[in-house]
Structure formats: C-alpha cells, structure tokens
Design an enzyme around this catalytic site. Structure first.
Site, PDB file in Angstrom:
ATOM      1  N   ASP A   1       4.031 -16.087  24.410  1.00  0.00           N
ATOM      2  CA  ASP A   1       3.227 -17.151  24.849  1.00  0.00           C
ATOM      3  C   ASP A   1       2.058 -15.718  24.126  1.00  0.00           C
ATOM      4  O   ASP A   1       2.804 -13.941  24.666  1.00  0.00           O
ATOM      5  CB  ASP A   1       3.163 -17.600  25.580  1.00  0.00           C
ATOM      6  CG  ASP A   1       1.446 -17.513  25.743  1.00  0.00           C
ATOM      7  OD1 ASP A   1       0.915 -18.254  25.439  1.00  0.00           O
ATOM      8  OD2 ASP A   1       1.456 -17.586  27.536  1.00  0.00           O
TER       9      ASP A   1
ATOM     10  N   GLU B   1     -17.072 -11.314  28.214  1.00  0.00           N
ATOM     11  CA  GLU B   1     -18.632 -11.460  28.773  1.00  0.00           C
ATOM     12  C   GLU B   1     -18.544 -10.864  29.936  1.00  0.00           C
ATOM     13  O   GLU B   1     -19.453 -10.380  30.206  1.00  0.00           O
ATOM     14  CB  GLU B   1     -18.531 -13.135  28.562  1.00  0.00           C
ATOM     15  CG  GLU B   1     -20.318 -13.088  28.977  1.00  0.00           C
ATOM     16  CD  GLU B   1     -20.609 -14.552  28.613  1.00  0.00           C
ATOM     17  OE1 GLU B   1     -21.062 -15.812  29.006  1.00  0.00           O
ATOM     18  OE2 GLU B   1     -21.539 -14.225  26.926  1.00  0.00           O
TER      19      GLU B   1
ATOM     20  N   PHE C   1     -22.041 -19.308  21.817  1.00  0.00           N
ATOM     21  CA  PHE C   1     -20.622 -18.408  20.308  1.00  0.00           C
ATOM     22  C   PHE C   1     -20.165 -20.059  20.263  1.00  0.00           C
ATOM     23  O   PHE C   1     -19.475 -20.613  20.908  1.00  0.00           O
ATOM     24  CB  PHE C   1     -19.808 -17.759  20.733  1.00  0.00           C
ATOM     25  CG  PHE C   1     -18.819 -16.894  20.418  1.00  0.00           C
ATOM     26  CD1 PHE C   1     -18.646 -15.887  19.420  1.00  0.00           C
ATOM     27  CD2 PHE C   1     -17.481 -17.774  21.113  1.00  0.00           C
ATOM     28  CE1 PHE C   1     -18.669 -15.565  18.911  1.00  0.00           C
ATOM     29  CE2 PHE C   1     -16.513 -17.540  19.868  1.00  0.00           C
ATOM     30  CZ  PHE C   1     -16.871 -15.776  18.710  1.00  0.00           C
TER      31      PHE C   1
ATOM     32  N   ARG D   1     -11.300  -5.157  20.764  1.00  0.00           N
ATOM     33  CA  ARG D   1     -12.534  -5.961  19.848  1.00  0.00           C
ATOM     34  C   ARG D   1     -13.669  -5.179  20.038  1.00  0.00           C
ATOM     35  O   ARG D   1     -14.206  -5.310  20.469  1.00  0.00           O
ATOM     36  CB  ARG D   1     -12.008  -7.135  21.113  1.00  0.00           C
ATOM     37  CG  ARG D   1     -10.436  -7.745  21.116  1.00  0.00           C
ATOM     38  CD  ARG D   1     -10.457  -8.727  21.581  1.00  0.00           C
ATOM     39  NE  ARG D   1     -11.091 -10.254  21.923  1.00  0.00           N
ATOM     40  CZ  ARG D   1     -11.196 -11.193  22.308  1.00  0.00           C
ATOM     41  NH1 ARG D   1     -10.366 -11.081  23.599  1.00  0.00           N
ATOM     42  NH2 ARG D   1     -11.846 -11.954  22.164  1.00  0.00           N
TER      43      ARG D   1
ATOM     44  N   ARG E   1      -3.814 -21.409  19.142  1.00  0.00           N
ATOM     45  CA  ARG E   1      -4.720 -22.544  19.079  1.00  0.00           C
ATOM     46  C   ARG E   1      -3.436 -23.591  18.567  1.00  0.00           C
ATOM     47  O   ARG E   1      -3.378 -24.625  18.246  1.00  0.00           O
ATOM     48  CB  ARG E   1      -5.135 -23.283  17.641  1.00  0.00           C
ATOM     49  CG  ARG E   1      -7.050 -22.267  18.000  1.00  0.00           C
ATOM     50  CD  ARG E   1      -7.411 -22.983  18.680  1.00  0.00           C
ATOM     51  NE  ARG E   1      -9.104 -22.690  19.533  1.00  0.00           N
ATOM     52  CZ  ARG E   1      -9.632 -22.879  20.470  1.00  0.00           C
ATOM     53  NH1 ARG E   1      -8.577 -23.439  21.367  1.00  0.00           N
ATOM     54  NH2 ARG E   1     -10.566 -21.711  20.815  1.00  0.00           N
TER      55      ARG E   1
ATOM     56  N   ASP F   1       3.647 -23.835  28.636  1.00  0.00           N
ATOM     57  CA  ASP F   1       4.880 -22.657  27.569  1.00  0.00           C
ATOM     58  C   ASP F   1       6.490 -23.820  28.154  1.00  0.00           C
ATOM     59  O   ASP F   1       7.232 -23.286  27.516  1.00  0.00           O
ATOM     60  CB  ASP F   1       5.384 -21.736  27.994  1.00  0.00           C
ATOM     61  CG  ASP F   1       3.650 -21.218  27.485  1.00  0.00           C
ATOM     62  OD1 ASP F   1       3.557 -20.868  26.568  1.00  0.00           O
ATOM     63  OD2 ASP F   1       3.186 -19.987  28.394  1.00  0.00           O
TER      64      ASP F   1
END
Length: 1197
Positions: free
Chosen positions: A430, A545, A592, A649, A837, A867
């Site tokens: 994961d 954010e 977004f 990022r 996803r 998981d």
C-alpha cells in the site's frame, strides 16, 4: 462553544464549494427504479423500536471477529489442522495399531509422544487465536451514543447496535457501522470524514445529508423522528450506494454522499446524527475483507512431500522384507528339519507358521510398517512449532525493529510462517500510511525564475549517502545525519532571502508577493483560530493544500478567516513595512479534479480588480500561459525538472486579471452549467472553466515533499538489491502514485513507463452515450491492446528497465480471466509496478494473481482496513501499526511500526529463519534415517523376524531427549553470517527465494549422508563385536550389548554431525549437543537399574556389560569418526573449491578480508543490477550514461 467556532458552524459550504460537491445530482434515475428488486431489497425502519425489532431482526448484528476459531470449532478445527499433516495422521494410525499383537513395542511408547505433539501444537494455536480475540473484544466494546427514546441518547457498545438505531458520533470518533447521515453541527448538515482505513487516503471527504433532515440537529429533535429506508443489499462497493428514504410521506433519493462507512473517522465536525443501515458482516469494509485463511508455508508443504517419499521407502522396505520373510518362513519346515529352530515354527500360531506363509508375510508387512515408522520423525512438527515460536520471540524483541516514537515493537502474530520471510519474491505494498507518514512538507519553490529553498529531500540525501560524500545544495553542506524534526508540521523551508520578511529586498519582490498571496487565497481550507493563543490552524481537503497555506502563513501571508463570500489574510506591506489585514471578495471556486489537474479561484481585491488565481500540474498550466506571461517559463521548467528528479510534487502558479465583461459572461455560463441536470453537466462546466483559465501570467512553481517514512528509499534499495520485486497498490490518483514512485526510488529518470488508462476518444464517447455493454467491450479491447503493446516494447528492449502503471478502471478489465495471464506476463517483466485507484477487492485479486501466477512467495504490506483482503490473500501479510486504525494489524501475520523495518525483517530474520528451518528439517530426516536404517539392517540381519535392534524406550526417547534439543538449538540460534553481513550483501537473500537450501538435491544429499552413516555404524559394530569374545570371561556380545553399542554410536554420530553443521556456536548449543550424549549414558545407568521386568533388555547392561569392556569405548570412538568422514570430506572440498554465496561471505570474515574493499566489492557486485529499482540502480544508470556520453565526446571524428 467559542464564538469563532459558532460562526464556523454557520458557514454554507455549498457556496464555498462552487461545484456543489455536497449535493446529489440526479442524472440517471434508473438506479433508483431498481429499489425493491433483486439486490435492492433491504428495508430499514429508522428509530421505530417496535417495528425495528420485527422488520430488522434478520439482519446481521454489529459484532465482528477476525479469529480463526470459535469456542465450538476450536477442538474439531484445530484437530483437523493437526491431522491434515500427513505424518501426524500416520502416527495416529500407528498409535491405534500399537494396541494390537502386531506391534513390536508397547502401546504407551507410541501413544504418549503423539499426545504430547498434538497437544503442544493445539495450545500454540489457541494462544495465538486468543490474542486475536482480545483485539476483537476491544473494537466490539467501543461505545457510541444511541437514541433510546424520548430524545435521550445513552452510550452503548458497538456490538449491541442494531439496524435502524439512531446514533450520535462525535468528533474524532470512528463510525461504528454504515450510517445514513441525517444531520450535523453545521447548518448545511455537512461533515468531514477521514477514510484512511478504507481507501488509504488522508484527505478529508465532504459528506452532506438531505435537506429535509438537516434541521434535526439536536438530541430532543429525535423523540418523534420516524423514517423508512429502502436500499441496496450488502455489497463490497465502497463508492456506490442506491436507496430512497420515506420521510413525512415523501420519497427522497439517497446517494453515496449520505453514507458514512464503518471505520472511517469524523473529523473537523463536532457531531453528526446517523441511522444505522448496515451492521457487522454486512458493512462495506467487512464485505471487502475475506475470511482469515489457514496459511501454510512452502517449506512445510514440501516437508509433506518428503514424508510421502519416506512413506514410500518405508512401504517398500516393509514389502520387500515381508516377501523375503514369507519365502524363508515357507522353507522353515523341510520334512522334520527346522532351519530356524529358534523361532519354533512348529509351535507358531500364524507369524512363523510355514503352512500359512502368505498370511505370515502380510502380518510381517504390518509389523514392519510399525517398526520402520522411526524413519518418520514424530517430533519434527512439534520441534518446528517450538523453534518458530522462539524465532517470533526474537523478532518481537529485536531492538532494531522497535519504533521508539510510538513505543511499538515488531509483533509476529503467528509463528507458522517465519521461514517464508526468507523466500519473498514479490512485495505488494500500500502507499498511504505504509510508504508515507501521511504528511506533506513545503520544501522548495521557484519564483520569477529564481529557485528558493535549501531543504534536502530524502531521495537526495539517500543518493548522496550512497556516493559517500556530503550533499551540497546552493553552496551549503547537508550531512546525512541532519535533524529531520520540524518545528512546524508541513513546513520544511529555509532560505534567508525570503524568510522573515526579507523577500521585500529581492529584485522581483512584486512577483513574490503575488506568489504567496495566491497560496494564501487559492484553496478550500478552513481556518481555526485558537482564541487563547491566537494561533491559526487549518483543516484542508488534502495534505498538500494544508502545506501551501501553512507555508504562506510562515512566510508572512497568514490566511485567518473565511466567510461565505470573503477570504481574509494578513501580509507584510512592502511600503510601510507593517503587517496589514486584507480581505478579498470570493466570487468562485473552480475545484481541482483528475481531469482538469488544476484549481482556480476568482476574487475581487480591495482595489476592485478581478483576479483569477490558478495552480495546477505543469502538463496543463504551461500551455495556458499568455504570450506576455512566459517571462520565467524556461527557468521555471528547469527548476520543475530538478524538483521532480528530487522526488518532489510540483504545481505551477499563475494568474490573470479579468475585465467585468469577461467575468460576467463567464459567471452566467458557469452558473447555467452548474444548475444543469443533464448527462453532460460536467462537460458544460469544463467548457465554462476552459474559456476563463487561459492567457495566464506565470508566477512560479511550488515543490512539496510527500514525506516518506524514515528510511523508505534505503529500504526499497536494499530489497531491490536482494532481488525482491516491489509492486505498489494504492487507492490514490495516478499522479500522486507516480510522484511517490519517484520519491521512494521505485521510479527513476530514464525508466520507460508503460501507462495503461482508459481515456481514448471512443471510450469517452461511449461513456457519454451511457451504453454499459459498449463501454465494457471497448474498454476491455483497449486494455488488452495496451497490454500487448507493452509486452512488445519490453520484448524489443534487452536492457532498458520498464515501469508499469495502471489505473483502477483498466485494472478491472486486466483481471478478467482471458486477460490476466497476459497482464501478469507484462508485469513480472517490469522493474516496478504501480496500480492506482485500486479498490480493496482489486488489491486482493492482484495479490492472488501474483501468488498463483508466479507460484512464488508473496508478501503484502499495508496499514488500513482497505488492505485486509490483500494481507490475507498473500502468503505473508504484514500490517503497519500506524497512527490510525488497527484493522490491518488485526488481520496480519506480522505487525511492524515502520516500512523500513521490512529490510531487517526479511534480509536478516527472514534469511536466518529460512536457513535454520531448512537445515533443521534436513537434519531431522538425516538423524531418523540413520536410526531407522540401522533398525532395518538389523532386521535383515535377523532374517526379517521383526526383532527390534533396540529396547522399546530407546526407540521412544531417541527423538524426544537424545537428538531433538540440538536440532532445536540449530533452528533458534544458528547464523551462517551475521546481521551486518546479511545487510551488506543483500543478494544472500536469494538463497531463500531460489530455495537453494531446501531443494530436492540437498534433501537427498542429507538422506544419502544418513544412509551411509547408518551402514558404516551397523557393519562396523557388527564386525567389531561378533563373533570374537567381548568380555574377559570369553562371552560374546549378545543382542542387548550389540543394540546398546550401536545405539551409542548413533547418538554420538548424529550429535557430532550437528556440531559439524553448526555455523555459529552458543553456550546452549554446546549444552544440548554434548548434553544429549551425556544424557544417554545417564539414562542407560538409571533405566538399567530398574527391575528387569521394566527395563527388560537394558537391565544393568551398561554397568555389567558395556562399561567394563574397552572394546565398547574403542568401537564407539572409531565408528563415530568413520561415519563422519564422508560429510567432512564433502564439505571441505565444497568450501575450498566450490563455495556457495554464503560461503564466500564466511571466507571474508574467516580470512580477515572485511576491510579489503576490492574483495568485498567483488563479492557485492553480484547483488547490483542496472535494470532493477532503487537509488543504487539510479546512480549506476546515471554513471553509465555519463560514461557512454564521455565515450561519444572523445570518439574520433
């Protein structure tokens, strides 16, 4: 509640979130037309206690369990677990037969060891399952407030919840069941939900109830509340929900927006009210899990094959012996002559009756099976159980896998699979909470073409550490042990040029001001001001954010207030040098999403200017720049590439001024698109935003680090060097997963990416048309085509590393029966695989595909409830005992606190456990073959008369006292190389992956060693003791003396063989090896002193017969040495001329080459391959590129 908090609760979030994400839009009512049909038959009566008891009584209760057994099933199920082991079943049969006249030994000597073995194993299983039950008990007895009637809520255990109950969940509590959201502390009835335990994501999800129930937001309001819900039946889909609610005579459609799933957590909301829809086993998180399987290791399964082989040998020996016995018995009477007169064939009932020779042969066959059963080590299973338990204790107490910050050691929750830790071929991991620690850090930025920020990422630090030199950034040294602790979470930025207000002295201070203003304004975060300290904290939808607004605050642009139509912040005025408050009018928020890859806000500043502030991915932002807005484009692109290489990022920041007419036209079009209920609503919104988000002026770029857990890149690098393949299965977006791939060195520059997604024009057109069959057919063909194209690319390249990246929609088709094998063939040929996803079910299916398709050992590691299926499906499930939730840990085989501990768990403990168990099993069969073959040879020597060579209790105690303890010590303490060398030479791990220590060749080698030792022991003892006189009085050695002498030689040989096989001696091993020999002599003295009726053939045999005879001591010494010569000679030649990999490493230590870098590097180079992943491979690839580049530059023209 404070005034600030009260005002916060009055916000109308539907106006802040301009896309109305909290509202249900009904594009297709077909889903709701299915209510009442198959699969949509659930009826729930909310808050109607009398009806609830009748209508909801057939639904599952809210008790959940992860245990393997229940009190009723423990004994039968655990007995089945024990007797499905073929050896245990065989000994059960022999124990039953020992009560008959066929047995050549007493029944008690056969039954007692079996009882001990089975009982010990069942006790171990019971203790492990009891620990799981204790964890279930803690979860089931959590409490939540439940409406009991009259508007009164009282605490009640989770396990007592029933469908239809109305509950009140408060801030930071987990939802006890799947709930229908009725209302919250906010006027708009919204709430924030953290779903990390479900999908692994830490960003908060916004949920909103129906308008009709939003006003029922006090305890007393529920005294008269009644409602009925008709919805879908329990299913595993986390992201869908179809239902209707009947309230006050009206029908209202329900959507996933009103469903709160069990094990998600209420955040940033004081309380919510909800009605219980699904409980216990019916909840979606439990539907996504599978029953805890009974896992068996590959070594244990192969051990069964060895035992089958030994059965075959045992049957063959008994069969041949019985045929010979039948032929000889038939010839015993030749007229009046009796060849074997001492067996009295003329007075025999059946066994030696020459007239019934075939029946006698059959009886002998059964007796032979009982006698030769000592070829099968009865104590093997219980010894392995003991060894594995002790191995888990070492794992649990390893200080190097203890996480001090959280006070969490490693915890092996089952001991069945320790050796599998040394055979892992593929790790399926994961991402969120497993590779990362759920935090973002603002670390660098590029403004007006100038790079700011002196922070160093973990990837940069790891690469510099590998190169062995300090890392120099912006002219400053960053040493490897730099303090990673942050005074402000989410902010790791340092650059004296713009911190502490010094940005006003920069040449382009105007651009810097606009840059940080954008960060302070362009977001959807909610501020929370502490009235006592005045400190502002933020609740954001995503960690990145939050990092942006925190960075803006720390650099002097403090966002502190939001209303429905305004946003306020404090900044440093460059002119007056004072902090001033500014309030902008918030007109629109353009959210977004993964298709837009950008977010914008439209605001009006204090001077009346209309501004569009935009941030987004470089792939969509650079193409939207105006001709007069590309002043810094070249430098910004250069910096973005550098940031990406450092695993960061990035987002591009830009803005534009709008005219009143432009905004008016956009707002009309945008409002019309938002209010549309047609199927193409999203397209209309995209068209509206597309027209306004253009002609932007570039400001710069941000770079945040999706903070990895400490040591993740180093751990992945070591695992990659060990030859272990690593797959990442995440519920995150593809962009996020790719960035993390670069951060943790699963991906690197120069690695060719094969991306499988469903975004072709045909598929988009089919989705608009809404024909599910067409969509499915086109999508499946597209995925198949992309997979085949990927295989062609990989086949065409012989050396380039490839990375496979696939999204959840594509994965659903790739897992179809007719495609999955092709998909697996492509995936295993890639250096790394990332599945984005992915639903929990898909994670489990991918794990099953890898496990069954490759037939190699798989390990799954994760930290959330999403998981669980993956952990249970894998050969070994490792749970991360992180900050939130224990679902993964409860369903795992081993729990660790940090991903980096996987390196030591596998490369050190895994290698040791695999080697110890393999060597121990081989040794067990060796010592039993030595013992059993001497029994066979003696019986052959006595014309197969079923006469045991040894006393009954000699045979019964051989495996229990005299030879088992040294084998257990080997399985617990032996080390072929130290932990330091295991980590220094990771390729050593491949011995387990390739199963070199437990392949048939090695097993047969040990068996052959046992046969040769037994032959040497038997014939030397027989020839040395017979027919010459044995004692001073001239008497020859009788059966009891020969048997005791031969047994003594066997004990000496198998224990000395252990001493030769051990690589790492401890005091306990010396005690067990030499103590076992001493114990035999003590037993012989004690047992021989008992009355003859008890000790039988052992009566005073040592004191009166063996000890006084010098030949006994000489024969013991000579035979023991002779039996060990073959093994010693073989190992000497092998180690000197054909050393295995661990042998080479041992020579490094023995010959003092630890400090010889050339020799060490020569051995180590075997473990480095340029086509693998990890920062070591990255640095090698970079060096190779530079090397080839230099060759090209210096090549003759």
């Amino acid at each position: 509640m404070s005034a600030g908090a009260r005002s916060k609760k009055k916000l109308h979030f539907s106006k802040i979130y301009s896309f109305n994400c909290g509202r249900r839009r009904f594009n297709n009512d077909d889903d709701h037309s299915q209510i009442g049909g198959p699969g949509f038959s659930r009826v729930v009566y909310c808050n109607e206690n009398g009806v609830s008891e009748v209508g909801n009584q057939n639904y599952a209760d809210n008790y959940v369990r992860s245990t393997k057994y229940t009190p009723l099933t423990f004994i039968p199920k655990s007995l089945f677990e024990q007797f499905r082991r073929v050896a245990n079943f065989f000994f059960l049969v022999t124990a039953i037969l020992s009560f008959t006249d066929l047995a050549p030994y007493t029944a008690v000597s056969a039954v007692l060891p079996l009882i001990v073995v089975i009982s010990a194993s069942m006790v171990k299983e019971g203790i492990e399952d009891w620990q799981r039950k204790q964890q279930d008990h803690e979860v089931n007895n959590r409490k939540v407030k439940v409406h009991r009637g009259g508007g009164v809520f009282e605490p009640r255990e989770w396990k007592k919840l029933r469908v239809g109950d109305v509950v009140k969940v408060e801030k930071d509590e987990f939802f006890p069941a799947d709930l229908l959201l009725l209302s919250s502390c906010y006027e708009d009835a919204v709430c924030y939900v953290e779903t990390m335990n479900l999908d692994g994501e830490t960003n908060l999800k916004l949920k909103q109830s129906l308008d009709v129930t939003s006003t029922i937001n006090e305890d007393s309001s529920f005294s008269n509340f009644k409602a009925g819900v008709k919805c879908e039946d329990p299913n595993a889909s986390l992201y869908t929900f179809v239902g209707t609610m009947e309230f006050q005579g009206q029908q209202y459609a329900l959507s996933p927006q009103q469903l709160l799933l069990r094990d998600s957590k209420l955040r940033n909301t004081d309380y919510i009210y909800g009605a219980v829809i699904f409980t216990g086993q019916d909840t979606k998180v439990i539907q996504n899990s599978t029953e805890a399987p009974s896992k068996r290791s590959g070594i244990e399964r192969r051990m069964d094959s060895i035992i089958y082989f030994m059965f075959f040998i045992m049957f063959l020996m008994s069969f041949l012996g019985s045929i010979y016995f039948g032929i000889v018995t038939k010839k015993d009477l030749n007229g009046d002559q009796q060849k074997r007169w001492y067996l009295a064939p003329d007075r025999s009932d059946v066994y030696f009756d020459p007239n019934r020779a075939p029946v006698a042969a059959l009886y002998h066959f059964l007796t032979g099976l009982l006698l030769y059963s000592y070829l099968i080590p009865i104590s093997l299973y219980v010894s392995i159980e003991i060894v594995k338990v002790l191995q888990t204790i070492f794992i649990n107490n390893d200080i190097h896998m203890y996480y001090e910050e959280a006070d969490k050691p490693a915890h092996a929750r089952t001991s069945n699979l320790t050796e599998e830790l040394g055979q892992i071929d593929t790790i399926l991991s994961d991402k969120t909470g497993t590779l990362t620690c759920n935090s973002m850090e603002f670390i660098k930025c590029s403004i007006a073409g100038t790079a700011y920020g002196r922070g160093v990422t973990e990837v940069e630090r790891a690469m510099a550490k590998r190169m062995g030199s300090p890392l120099i950034v912006n002219g400053r040294d960053h040493y490897f042990d730099s303090d990673s602790s942050l005074s402000v979470k989410g902010y790791n930025f340092e650059d004296e040029r713009i911190t502490n207000g010094y940005w006003i002295h920069e040449q382009r201070s105007d651009v810097i001001q606009k840059f940080f203003r954008l960060l302070a304004i362009c977001h959807t975060a909610i501020p929370d001001v502490d009235e006592e300290t005045g400190k502002v904290t933020y609740e954001a939808e995503s960690p990145d954010e939050a990092a942006f607004v925190i960075a803006a605050r720390e650099l002097g642009f403090e966002f502190y207030k939001r209303t429905q139509t305004t946003i306020s912040f404090i900044e440093l005025d460059p002119v007056s040098k004072k902090r001033v408050e500014r309030t902008y009018e918030l007109l629109n928020v353009l959210e977004f999403n993964s298709a837009r890859k950008r977010m914008s806000v439209i605001v009006r500043d204090e001077d009346g200017k209309l501004l569009l502030l935009c941030k987004g991915a470089d792939s969509v932002m650079f193409e939207r720049l105006a001709k007069n807005g590309i002043e810094f484009e070249e430098n910004t692109k250069k910096h973005v590439n550098q940031y990406a290489d450092a695993g960061l990022r990035t987002l591009i920041l830009a803005y534009r001024e709008l005219t009143e007419d432009e905004y008016k036209a956009f707002n009309e079009k945008f409002t019309e698109a938002k209010n549309s209920v047609s199927a193409d609503r999203d397209d209309l919104i995209d068209q509206a935003t597309e027209g306004i988000e253009k002609d932007l002026i570039l400001l710069g770029a941000t770079a945040v680090e999706d903070k990895l857990q400490q040591g993740v890149p180093e751990c992945i690098d070591k695992l990659a060097q060990a030859g272990i393949k690593i797959w990442v299965l995440t519920g995150d977006k593809m962009e996020t997963a790719i960035n993390i791939g670069f951060s943790c060195s699963l991906l690197r520059e120069g690695m060719k990416q094969i991306i499988i997604i469903l975004e072709s024009p045909d598929i988009i057109a089919a989705e608009k048309a809404g024909d599910e069959n067409v969509i499915s057919k086109i999508s499946k063909e597209s995925v198949k085509k992309q997979i085949l194209a990927g295989k062609a690319k990989v086949s065409a390249s012989t050396s380039d590393p490839f990375a496979l990246i696939i999204d959840g929609k594509s994965l659903a088709y790739a897992l179809h029966d007719d495609i999955k094998n092709t998909f697996l063939e492509l995936a295993v040929r890639c250096a790394s695989v990332i599945c984005c996803r992915s639903s929990p079910k898909q994670k489990a299916l991918v794990t099953r595909l890898v496990k069954e398709g490759t037939r190699k050992t798989t390990l799954a590691i994760g930290d959330g409830a999403n998981d669980v299926g993956m952990l249970q499906e894998a050969d070994i499930g490792v749970g991360i005992s992180g900050v939130e939730g224990m679902q993964a840990v409860m369903s795992s085989d081993i729990a660790i606190a940090q991903f980096r501990f996987l390196e030591r768990l596998l490369l050190v403990h895994g290698h040791w456990c695999y080697r110890r168990i393999s060597s121990m099993i081989c040794y067990f069969f060796y010592k039993n073959i030595v013992f059993g073959t001497t029994i066979f040879l003696y019986e052959a020597y006595t014309s197969f008369s079923a006469q045991p060579a040894y006393n009954d209790w000699y045979m019964s105690l051989y495996n229990v006292f005299f030879t088992s303890l040294p084998a257990i010590a080997l399985g617990v303490f032996d080390q072929d190389v130290s932990a330091r060398f295991c980590l220094k030479f990771p390729l050593l791990y491949q011995e387990g992956v390739q199963n070199t220590l437990f392949r048939w060749r090695r097993i047969f080698g040990w068996m052959l060693n046992g046969v040769s030792s037994s032959i040497i022991i038997f014939f030397l003892c027989i020839r040395a003791l017979n027919p010459e006189s044995y004692r001073k009085n001239g008497k020859t050695a009788g059966m009891e003396a020969v048997g005791a002498t031969m047994y003594t030689c066997v004990v000496w040989v198998v224990n000395c063989q252990m001493a030769l096989a051990v690589s790492y001696f401890t005091l306990l091993q010396h005690i067990f090896i030499w103590g076992g020999i001493i114990l035999w002599y003590i037993f012989l003295l004690g047992y021989g002193a008992l009355p003859a009726s008890i000790s039988t053939t052992a009566y005073r045999v040592f004191v009166e017969t063996l000890a006084p005879a010098p030949s006994f001591w000489f024969v013991t010494m000579f035979v023991s040495i002779a039996a060990l010569v073959p093994y010693f000679s073989y190992k000497s030649v092998q180690m000197r001329f054909f050393p295995p990999y661990h042998g080479m490493i041992q020579w490094i230590r023995y010959e003092g080459n630890c400090d010889d870098p050339d020799y060490v590097n020569m051995v180590r180079q075997r473990s480095i391959r340029t086509t693998t992943v990890g920062f070591t491979a990255r640095s090698i690839a970079r060096d190779n590129n530079l090397y080839h580049l230099n060759l090209e530059r210096h090549a003759p023209k």
